[in-house]
Write an enzyme that holds these catalytic residues in place. Structure first.
Site, PDB file in Angstrom:
ATOM      1  N   HIS A  78      18.083  25.495 -18.917  1.00 42.78           N
ATOM      2  CA  HIS A  78      18.831  25.929 -17.733  1.00 42.78           C
ATOM      3  C   HIS A  78      18.006  25.692 -16.478  1.00 42.78           C
ATOM      4  O   HIS A  78      16.776  25.777 -16.483  1.00 42.78           O
ATOM      5  CB  HIS A  78      19.268  27.394 -17.854  1.00 42.78           C
ATOM      6  N   ASP A  80      18.449  27.391 -13.460  1.00 42.58           N
ATOM      7  CA  ASP A  80      18.267  28.562 -12.596  1.00 42.58           C
ATOM      8  C   ASP A  80      17.113  29.432 -13.052  1.00 42.58           C
ATOM      9  O   ASP A  80      16.688  29.390 -14.217  1.00 42.58           O
ATOM     10  CB  ASP A  80      19.551  29.383 -12.516  1.00 42.58           C
ATOM     11  N   ASP A 111      10.086  30.192 -18.063  1.00 45.46           N
ATOM     12  CA  ASP A 111      11.516  30.428 -18.299  1.00 45.46           C
ATOM     13  C   ASP A 111      12.346  29.716 -17.243  1.00 45.46           C
ATOM     14  O   ASP A 111      12.692  30.297 -16.223  1.00 45.46           O
ATOM     15  CB  ASP A 111      11.784  31.929 -18.283  1.00 45.46           C
ATOM     16  N   GLU A 145      22.366  30.445 -16.487  1.00 52.61           N
ATOM     17  CA  GLU A 145      21.979  31.143 -17.713  1.00 52.61           C
ATOM     18  C   GLU A 145      21.428  32.525 -17.402  1.00 52.61           C
ATOM     19  O   GLU A 145      21.658  33.483 -18.155  1.00 52.61           O
ATOM     20  CB  GLU A 145      20.942  30.310 -18.480  1.00 52.61           C
ATOM     21  N   GLU A 146      20.692  32.632 -16.288  1.00 50.82           N
ATOM     22  CA  GLU A 146      20.034  33.897 -15.966  1.00 50.82           C
ATOM     23  C   GLU A 146      21.000  35.003 -15.539  1.00 50.82           C
ATOM     24  O   GLU A 146      20.602  36.158 -15.399  1.00 50.82           O
ATOM     25  CB  GLU A 146      18.974  33.684 -14.881  1.00 50.82           C
ATOM     26  N   GLU A 173      15.817  27.435 -25.527  1.00 53.44           N
ATOM     27  CA  GLU A 173      14.565  28.101 -25.202  1.00 53.44           C
ATOM     28  C   GLU A 173      14.137  29.165 -26.205  1.00 53.44           C
ATOM     29  O   GLU A 173      14.952  29.770 -26.895  1.00 53.44           O
ATOM     30  CB  GLU A 173      14.655  28.752 -23.825  1.00 53.44           C
ATOM     31  N   HIS A 371      10.186  36.250 -16.203  1.00 54.73           N
ATOM     32  CA  HIS A 371      10.769  37.284 -15.341  1.00 54.73           C
ATOM     33  C   HIS A 371       9.716  38.189 -14.706  1.00 54.73           C
ATOM     34  O   HIS A 371      10.073  39.107 -13.963  1.00 54.73           O
ATOM     35  CB  HIS A 371      11.790  38.156 -16.096  1.00 54.73           C
TER      36      HIS A 371
END
Length: 404
Positions: A78, A80, A111, A145-146, A173, A371
């Site tokens: 992804h 984003d 990520d 995705e996030e 992932e 994150h």
């Protein structure tokens, strides 16, 4: 460390991608698409941009196999990334700063912009060596995705465009791992975001009114937190379990009230619940409904998100994709650690339409910082990951067609 030599072109590409601030909640994906178009040109691969939802493109680069009619391999990532709190970072989170130890600091370093670039660079290496795979490989870059992937993979996978890719197996992932092992995720928990509405008698804050929202809130919180404690004890008492094997419960919001001397007509509790693959969804929902009945009249659950149970990808001798993946890892002497993913990734949508998918990010000996503040990935770990993907992509890209 590699910082003393001329920087690898792959690392330069990685850092360039990291400098694109594709940060939620309002992402302009234009710079990501432009970057990927440039990568496609450098690789000599065709690229398509699919617009399932306006402003939320799905980008797919395709490396055609020698037997293109066979089901293909999808390498998904992804574009984003999650928000940042810049004052908490040692370096600008979108500068891709590299320190003297080769640690590259940026949001998305783990990520998961690393994996997207590792796919591209592994394919670049294989192509430069004249490798021709039996199966077509699609490298996909998806949006959102996030924030749950609802306007990304969740919609794309139900289109004729996705069907036209003829996907047979997907990689997506995983997570970083501080030890020597490499986590491998073959399933995910179901995400339930529940709003428990607790209505009650309203009136003056000086009274002792019957059947108030606050009294119902206490009963609901007690039930959820008692259950949470049971799951925590289960996890703590059994070293063989991981977070993905238990139900997590977290109270994330408490809504309601108008002012301090008015008893509110309703309070709403918001819970983030993640159900492992072993939990019966109907039984869990029945339990929550019983708690609401015990709390008192009018108490009910509203689902903000209620994902269905999705079957796991089986790691057995009947799954040729798994056998090829494992064989490549065994040849490289990688110690895999199979587990259920504790969060949510786009793999759940792939598995949801009946396709096998594995979650894997080759980032061992690395602190888990997805994150988190000061997210980083060491360039040597990044480069080793490219070599790992070279072997894995060759293995899965040459899986033989099943015998009839």
């Amino acid at each position: 460390m590699s910082s003393g030599r001329v920087e690898e072109a792959a690392v330069a590409n990685f850092r360039e991608y990291l400098r694109i601030p594709s940060v939620q909640p309002d992402v302009n994906y234009g710079d990501c698409v432009a970057f990927l178009k440039k990568q496609a040109v450098s690789l000599g691969l065709p690229l398509k941009v699919y617009s399932v939802v306006s402003g939320k493109p799905v980008v797919v680069l395709t490396w055609e196999g020698s037997e293109p009619n066979l089901p293909s391999v999808l390498l998904n990532s992804h574009m984003d990334v999650v928000p940042v709190f810049p004052d908490k970072w040692t370096h600008d989170p979108f500068s891709a700063y590299k320190d003297k130890n080769g640690n590259i600091f940026a949001r998305g370093a783990q990520d998961m912009k690393c994996v997207g670039i590792q796919y591209l660079e592994a394919v670049r290496q294989l192509m430069s060596k004249g490798v021709q795979l039996r199966r077509t490989v699609h490298i996909s870059f998806v949006p959102d995705e996030e924030i749950g992937g609802k306007d990304g993979m969740a919609k794309f996978i139900n289109t004729s465009d996705f069907l036209g890719l003829n996907v047979g197996f997907a990689l997506d992932e995983g997570m970083a791992e501080p030890s020597d092992q490499f986590p491998l995720f073959y399933g995910e928990r179901s995400i339930w975001h529940m709003l428990v509405h607790c209505p009650g008698t309203t009136g003056h804050g000086s009274a002792l009114l019957p059947d108030t929202a606050g009294e119902k809130v206490r009963i609901i919180i007690d039930h959820f937190m008692d259950f949470r404690e049971q799951e925590k004890k289960k996890l703590d008492s059994d070293p063989s379990l991981t977070l993905g094997d238990v139900t997590t419960v977290n109270l994330t919001q408490l809504k309601g009230g108008v002012q301090s001397n008015v008893v509110p007509p309703e309070l709403v509790l918001v819970f983030d619940v993640r159900l492992p693959v072993t939990v019966d969804h109907a039984e869990f929902e029945d339990m929550v409904n019983r708690w609401c009945s015990e709390a008192g009249p009018g108490t009910y659950v509203e689902f903000e998100q209620k994902e269905p149970k999705v079957q796991v990808t089986k790691l057995d001798s009947f799954n040729p994709w798994w056998l090829a993946f494992k064989s490549a890892c065994d040849d490289m002497k990688l110690e895999l650690k199979p587990a259920i993913f504790p969060g949510g990734t786009d793999s759940r949508y792939v598995r949801g339409v009946g396709l096998p998918a594995l979650g894997f990010s080759p980032m061992n000996k690395t602190p888990v910082l997805g994150h988190d503040h000061d997210e980083f990935l060491n360039e040597d770990v990044f480069l080793k990951g490219i070599d790992i993907y070279c072997q894995i992509i060759q293995a899965i890209g040459n899986v033989a067609s099943p015998k009839k």
